[in-house]
Write an enzyme that holds these catalytic residues in place. Structure first.
Site, short mmCIF file in Angstrom:
data_model
loop_
_atom_site.label_atom_id
_atom_site.label_comp_id
_atom_site.label_asym_id
_atom_site.label_seq_id
_atom_site.Cartn_x
_atom_site.Cartn_y
_atom_site.Cartn_z
CG ASP A 14 -12.99 -8.15 4.52
OD1 ASP A 14 -12.08 -7.81 5.12
OD2 ASP A 14 -13.35 -8.44 3.02
CE1 TYR B 103 -3.39 -3.04 1.23
CE2 TYR B 103 -4.12 -1.14 1.14
CZ TYR B 103 -4.56 -2.14 1.19
OH TYR B 103 -5.45 -3.38 1.09
CG ASP C 41 -7.66 -5.48 2.85
OD1 ASP C 41 -8.38 -5.35 4.15
OD2 ASP C 41 -7.81 -5.46 1.58
C1 IPM Z 1 -9.50 -1.89 4.43
C2 IPM Z 1 -10.18 -1.20 3.47
C3 IPM Z 1 -9.40 -0.39 3.16
C4 IPM Z 1 -8.08 -1.23 2.87
C5 IPM Z 1 -9.61 -0.29 1.46
C6 IPM Z 1 -10.43 0.60 1.17
C7 IPM Z 1 -8.72 0.70 1.12
O1 IPM Z 1 -9.99 -2.54 2.86
O2 IPM Z 1 -9.71 -1.40 5.87
O3 IPM Z 1 -9.75 -3.74 5.23
O4 IPM Z 1 -7.56 -2.21 1.67
O5 IPM Z 1 -7.09 -1.13 4.01
MN MN Z 2 -10.07 -4.19 3.58
#
Ligand code: IPM
Ligand code: MN
Ligand code: NAD
Length: 368
Positions: A256, A145, A252
């Site tokens: 999820d 990132y 990330d």
């Molecule tokens: C998160 C989100 C963000 C990330 C995106 C929206 C840039 O997915 O906070 O997990 O990838 O960090």
């Molecule tokens: Mn995310």
């Protein structure tokens, strides 16, 4: 950081509700914070709302004013909803607000608890509360990132995009040390996730940094997994994971996945921490703006409320942070008031009302 023993502390919070369900869930988190502020005799929570986000972008062609980060720098913490709107490209919205905040304020730890709570069904069979209880420590300021790259030969058959990952000694070492310290304090193990077989620079470097840092934590059990295998084991045997540390992108994706194991995005909070408190930290649910359910009072506010609990704890009031999380746990265990993502019929606001009705003044705090 604000002192826990001081009297009449004012916690100054910048609220960026953002887009989609962001304002819906953040509004509920703010209601809980106002309630806490009214109950407590030592501190007052002062909320300052900013309308920055995609609507703001459609009016002004920027996601926040040019001095936006300077404005935020003066707050004790930031509470964020979510950013993202189908009318604006995601890279514009996220690089216009969320990601610059994480980078500029050196919020290099993204701490994401993944915990299976009583009353919440896991999609995995036969899992009980306590079976899944991990803390994801995601590197949050560089890595994949870093935001560096280039488009080349645009509009030709040789068109290409280069996305440059940045893995610095300082950046990797500090997040690894944070993970080991966290594990040591909690008597937990560390699982480091990387991909040194394919990523022959960044992955190799991450593992080399781990070799160095690990030596200072001989008392903390540590193992390494390739990220693909980590995804597999997280589904097959999530109990093996306690503190999980990985790069920005891997953290990330795994967060999820982890959220999915414990009831979904409505129950996954996150703290973007500047551990030295040189800058404000930012607290937000893991989920996004969920355009598919926005505006219908269907969003689960508990991830946002849990993020607010992490914020209150970080700012020196862990007894309140703890009570807010216990109120979430009691609500879920009781089981009647829940949003559709958890199989219920309650609205976003009804969930908060049920939670507030049961919120207690924690032992150790002073009643207003
Ligand atoms: C998160 C989100 C963000 C990330 C995106 C929206 C840039 O997915 O906070 O997990 O990838 O960090
Ligand atoms: Mn995310
Ligand atoms: P999402 O997290 O918004 O939604 C994924 C799924 O989970 C959807 O089906 C949604 O309805 C559901 N969901 C999410 N939060 C929920 C809640 N509180 N209660 C009930 N259900 C919930 O992810 P997405 O659909 O991939 O992204 C939508 C937008 O959000 C995109 O623009 C994306 O870039 C953005 N995004 C922003 C952030 C952030 O601001 N921190 C995080 C993730 C995604």
């Amino acid at each position: 950081m604000v002192s826990a023993v001081a009297e009449n502390v004012i916690l100054r919070i910048a609220v960026l509700a953002g887009d989609g369900i962001g304002p819906e869930v953040t509004g509920e988190a703010c209601r809980v914070l106002e309630h806490v502020s009214n109950l407590d005799g030592r501190m007052r929570i002062e909320l300052t709302h900013f309308d920055w986000g995609s609507e703001y972008y459609l009016r002004h062609r920027v996601m926040m004013p040019s001095d936006g980060l300077d404005q935020l720098a003066g707050f004790d913490a930031i509470l964020l909803g979510a950013i993202g709107d189908p009318r604006v490209p995601d890279d514009v919205t996220l690089w216009g607000l969320l990601l610059p905040i994480r980078q500029r304020f050196q919020q290099y730890v993204n701490l994401r608890p993944i915990r299976l709570l009583a009353g919440v069904p896991s999609p995995l069979a036969n899992r009980l509360p306590g079976d899944i209880d991990m803390l994801i420590v995601r590197e949050n300021s560089e890595g994949e990132y870093a935001g560096k790259g280039i488009f080349l030969n645009e509009g030709t058959p040789e068109e290409m995009a280069l996305q440059i990952g940045v893995f610095s000694r300082r950046g990797v070492e500090r997040v690894l040390r944070y993970a080991f310290e966290l594990a040591r304090r909690g008597g937990r193990s560390v699982t480091s996730v990387s991909k040194a077989n394919a990523l022959n620079y960044s992955g190799v470097f991450w593992d080399r940094m781990l070799d160095e840092v690990e030596r200072d934590y001989a008392d903390v059990p540590c193992r390494r997994l390739l990220v693909d295998a980590a995804a597999l084991h997280m589904v097959l045997d999530p109990g093996r994971f306690q503190v999980v540390v990985g790069s920005n992108l891997f953290g990330d994706i795994l967060s999820d996945l982890g959220a999915g194991l414990v009831g979904g995005m409505g129950l996954a909070p996150s703290a973007n921490l500047n551990p030295e408190s040189l800058f404000p930290s930012m607290f937000e649910p893991v989920h996004g703006s969920a355009p598919d359910i926005a505006g219908r009072q269907m969003a689960n506010p508990l991830a946002a409320i849990w993020a607010a609990a992490m914020m209150v704890g970080h700012l020196g009031f862990p007894e309140w942070g703890g009570e807010m999380v216990r109120a979430i746990e009691r609500l879920l265990a009781e089981g009647t008031v829940r949003t559709p993502d958890l199989g219920g019929t309650a609205t976003t606001g009804e969930v908060t009302e049920a939670l507030l009705a049961d919120l207690r003044v924690p032992t150790g705090s002073v009643v207003a």
